[in-house]
Design an enzyme around this catalytic site. Sequence first.
Site, mmCIF file in Angstrom:
data_model
loop_
_atom_site.group_PDB
_atom_site.id
_atom_site.type_symbol
_atom_site.label_atom_id
_atom_site.label_comp_id
_atom_site.label_asym_id
_atom_site.label_seq_id
_atom_site.Cartn_x
_atom_site.Cartn_y
_atom_site.Cartn_z
ATOM 1 N N TYR A 138 94.657 15.883 13.534
ATOM 2 C CA TYR A 138 94.806 14.385 14.283
ATOM 3 C C TYR A 138 93.577 14.474 15.056
ATOM 4 O O TYR A 138 93.143 13.446 15.443
ATOM 5 C CB TYR A 138 96.221 14.220 14.768
ATOM 6 C CG TYR A 138 96.154 12.959 15.392
ATOM 7 C CD1 TYR A 138 96.689 11.950 14.283
ATOM 8 C CD2 TYR A 138 96.120 12.647 16.623
ATOM 9 C CE1 TYR A 138 96.606 10.707 14.867
ATOM 10 C CE2 TYR A 138 96.252 11.529 17.107
ATOM 11 C CZ TYR A 138 96.684 10.361 16.510
ATOM 12 O OH TYR A 138 96.709 9.134 16.774
ATOM 13 N N PHE A 193 75.383 -12.099 9.498
ATOM 14 C CA PHE A 193 76.368 -11.555 8.217
ATOM 15 C C PHE A 193 77.792 -12.018 8.992
ATOM 16 O O PHE A 193 78.118 -12.221 10.124
ATOM 17 C CB PHE A 193 76.285 -10.112 7.937
ATOM 18 C CG PHE A 193 77.281 -9.784 6.992
ATOM 19 C CD1 PHE A 193 76.929 -10.095 5.718
ATOM 20 C CD2 PHE A 193 78.550 -9.226 7.272
ATOM 21 C CE1 PHE A 193 77.850 -9.909 4.818
ATOM 22 C CE2 PHE A 193 79.536 -8.892 6.160
ATOM 23 C CZ PHE A 193 79.111 -9.401 5.032
ATOM 24 N N THR A 194 78.467 -12.467 7.804
ATOM 25 C CA THR A 194 79.846 -13.196 8.188
ATOM 26 C C THR A 194 80.654 -12.543 9.221
ATOM 27 O O THR A 194 80.983 -13.150 10.233
ATOM 28 C CB THR A 194 80.630 -13.461 6.798
ATOM 29 O OG1 THR A 194 80.861 -12.089 6.144
ATOM 30 C CG2 THR A 194 79.997 -14.438 6.110
ATOM 31 N N ASP A 226 72.349 -3.743 13.229
ATOM 32 C CA ASP A 226 73.310 -3.479 12.009
ATOM 33 C C ASP A 226 72.562 -2.524 11.151
ATOM 34 O O ASP A 226 71.665 -3.083 10.431
ATOM 35 C CB ASP A 226 73.480 -4.856 11.592
ATOM 36 C CG ASP A 226 74.486 -4.676 10.301
ATOM 37 O OD1 ASP A 226 74.697 -3.777 9.795
ATOM 38 O OD2 ASP A 226 75.171 -5.770 9.813
ATOM 39 N N LYS A 242 77.581 1.205 2.370
ATOM 40 C CA LYS A 242 76.346 1.121 1.809
ATOM 41 C C LYS A 242 75.627 2.164 1.726
ATOM 42 O O LYS A 242 75.715 3.040 0.896
ATOM 43 C CB LYS A 242 75.409 -0.187 2.259
ATOM 44 C CG LYS A 242 76.373 -1.577 1.988
ATOM 45 C CD LYS A 242 77.506 -1.958 2.963
ATOM 46 C CE LYS A 242 77.955 -3.240 2.799
ATOM 47 N NZ LYS A 242 79.000 -3.815 3.555
ATOM 48 N N ARG A 274 76.966 -17.452 -3.341
ATOM 49 C CA ARG A 274 76.077 -17.451 -2.102
ATOM 50 C C ARG A 274 75.581 -18.858 -1.955
ATOM 51 O O ARG A 274 74.529 -18.852 -1.893
ATOM 52 C CB ARG A 274 75.451 -16.160 -1.434
ATOM 53 C CG ARG A 274 76.092 -14.973 -1.587
ATOM 54 C CD ARG A 274 76.724 -14.609 -0.066
ATOM 55 N NE ARG A 274 78.091 -14.955 -0.262
ATOM 56 C CZ ARG A 274 78.963 -14.247 0.327
ATOM 57 N NH1 ARG A 274 78.774 -13.110 1.091
ATOM 58 N NH2 ARG A 274 80.275 -14.493 0.582
ATOM 59 N N PHE A 281 85.670 -19.234 0.106
ATOM 60 C CA PHE A 281 85.191 -18.601 -1.268
ATOM 61 C C PHE A 281 85.919 -17.607 -1.831
ATOM 62 O O PHE A 281 86.014 -17.336 -3.115
ATOM 63 C CB PHE A 281 83.790 -18.137 -1.084
ATOM 64 C CG PHE A 281 83.532 -16.944 0.355
ATOM 65 C CD1 PHE A 281 83.287 -17.534 1.473
ATOM 66 C CD2 PHE A 281 83.473 -15.553 0.084
ATOM 67 C CE1 PHE A 281 83.332 -16.561 2.292
ATOM 68 C CE2 PHE A 281 83.601 -14.887 0.886
ATOM 69 C CZ PHE A 281 83.225 -15.159 2.183
HETATM 70 N N1 F0G Z 1 76.932 -5.994 8.031
HETATM 71 C C1 F0G Z 1 76.161 -6.413 6.882
HETATM 72 C C2 F0G Z 1 74.681 -6.501 6.792
HETATM 73 C C3 F0G Z 1 76.959 -6.280 5.628
HETATM 74 O O1 F0G Z 1 76.499 -6.765 4.423
HETATM 75 C C4 F0G Z 1 78.185 -5.994 5.608
HETATM 76 C C5 F0G Z 1 79.435 -6.164 4.637
HETATM 77 C C6 F0G Z 1 78.733 -5.513 7.126
HETATM 78 C C7 F0G Z 1 78.098 -5.713 8.018
HETATM 79 C C8 F0G Z 1 80.317 -5.496 7.173
HETATM 80 O O2 F0G Z 1 80.624 -4.126 6.800
HETATM 81 O O3 F0G Z 1 82.213 -4.488 5.031
HETATM 82 O O4 F0G Z 1 81.981 -2.066 6.124
HETATM 83 O O5 F0G Z 1 83.054 -4.337 7.109
HETATM 84 N N2 F0G Z 1 78.910 -6.731 3.394
HETATM 85 C C9 F0G Z 1 79.520 -6.674 2.144
HETATM 86 C C10 F0G Z 1 78.958 -7.365 1.161
HETATM 87 C C11 F0G Z 1 81.151 -6.779 2.322
HETATM 88 O O6 F0G Z 1 79.259 -7.548 0.046
HETATM 89 O O7 F0G Z 1 77.736 -7.771 1.169
HETATM 90 P P1 F0G Z 1 82.029 -3.794 6.345
#
Ligand code: F0G
Length: 456
Positions: A71, A123-124, A214, A257, A381, A448
């Site tokens: 832990y 990014f979303t 990022d 990634k 997209r 989506f």
């Molecule tokens: N920043 C970027 C540029 C991303 O593409 C993603 C995730 C995140 C942050 C968030 O990271 O998923 O580990 O919480 N992209 C995925 C995609 C979901 O399909 O493009 P995460």
Amino acid sequence: KRRTAEPYRIKAVEPLTILTYEERMEALKRAGYNTFLIDSEDVYIDLLTDSGTSAMSDKQWAAIMMGDEAYAGSRSWKRLEQAVRDVYGFRYIIPTHQGRGAENILSQLKIQDGDYVPGNMYFTTTRAHQELNGAAFVDVIIDEAHDSCSEYPFKGNIDILKLHNLIDEVGSERIPYLCLAVTVNLAGGQPVSMENMREVYRICRNYGIEVMFDATRCVENAYFIKEREEGYSTKSIAAILKEMFSYSDGCTMSGKKDCLVNIGGFLAMNDEELYTRARELVVVYEGMPSYGGMAGRDMEAMAQGIYEAIDDHYIEHRIHQVRYLGDQLIETGIPIVRPIGGHAVFLDARAFLPHLKQEDFPAQALAAALYLDAGVRSMERGIVSAGRNKVTGKHNQPKLELVRLTIPRRVYTNNHMDVVADSILSLYQKKDQICGFQMVYEPPTLRFFNARFSPL
Ligand code: F0G
């Protein structure tokens, strides 16, 4: 030109199911014509995302057995911390369960109500965390990024004039940090040049604004610099990466990634005070500062993946495989976003299906047609992903109406890419037969993921 091949050989295989056309039609109907709702078992080649879908190496699987699941004070955490310090060069690291866990902590610690966070497109999840904490996101990417035909080599760059204008307008004290994504996912996996990073960092330092990367696809960005920027062709990916991060104060990272793992992430920084505060917040949302939502074995696999990703042969093959698919499409006249980015090929659905209006959901229809034709899963997209305007209630109409073919790392061979290219070409030849959709179920948020459609 001499051909090259994968810089690895296959030790374990995962057999795939190949359904008949009729079975795929059934699966598509069950999914409401939304590729997010298709069962993985019904997919032949899955290009939905490159996130968490990498194949791990034998060394990573072996490292998993070495996970220290204590832990507190886990040996595996020390190994991960050391890998991040070695390869990225940051002093302090906070582990998180994935990228958005790090985005949450960073946004909470740095943003105050009424702040502005400039970035090179959004990014979303990154933007959602900034907004949840009271900031307005401001897009300061160069205009070329919004043009699917521009061949500019660094379409992820920050527009220095837009940045200056924002600083003049709102004042540097209202800008806690600038978020610089390397590479830019939603612009088509487009890189940022070293020169731009250096310049942005210099300007921000002058104004006392921090630069947070990022870093999600940073190794892919490093490869583009090696390939396209003067003075970098003989440098190693490791050296380029180090220089990139020297123009930042910290980063958020989705390990899913470019760290070659299925789960995990981190927040990194050089500022000790920020680190001390982040250590307090991570226990509330993620876990102890020595695991942050990951198991010991996850951290072992990520530490190993961080080193494997900077192998020059690995990253060269990675980028070239994406390009191998994209080039075939370009040769046959299929409209895609240019130049071909790092993690995906993006079909331009407006140009592919010119007989459809954007309100007929052309990218959604094209993604469904591709699944039906060959069992290939991709992602819309475009207008569906862009949602509705909060004030007018109308669909947001993004300039780019795209289908993303995202290539997982080390998973598929170039033969799979050939199957995808053949299918897209055959669809292009009968594109007039592809009809638009209507949305029959529309969820109120992030529609989506769960929306359902039927053909017009
Ligand atoms: N920043 C970027 C540029 C991303 O593409 C993603 C995730 C995140 C942050 C968030 O990271 O998923 O580990 O919480 N992209 C995925 C995609 C979901 O399909 O493009 P995460």
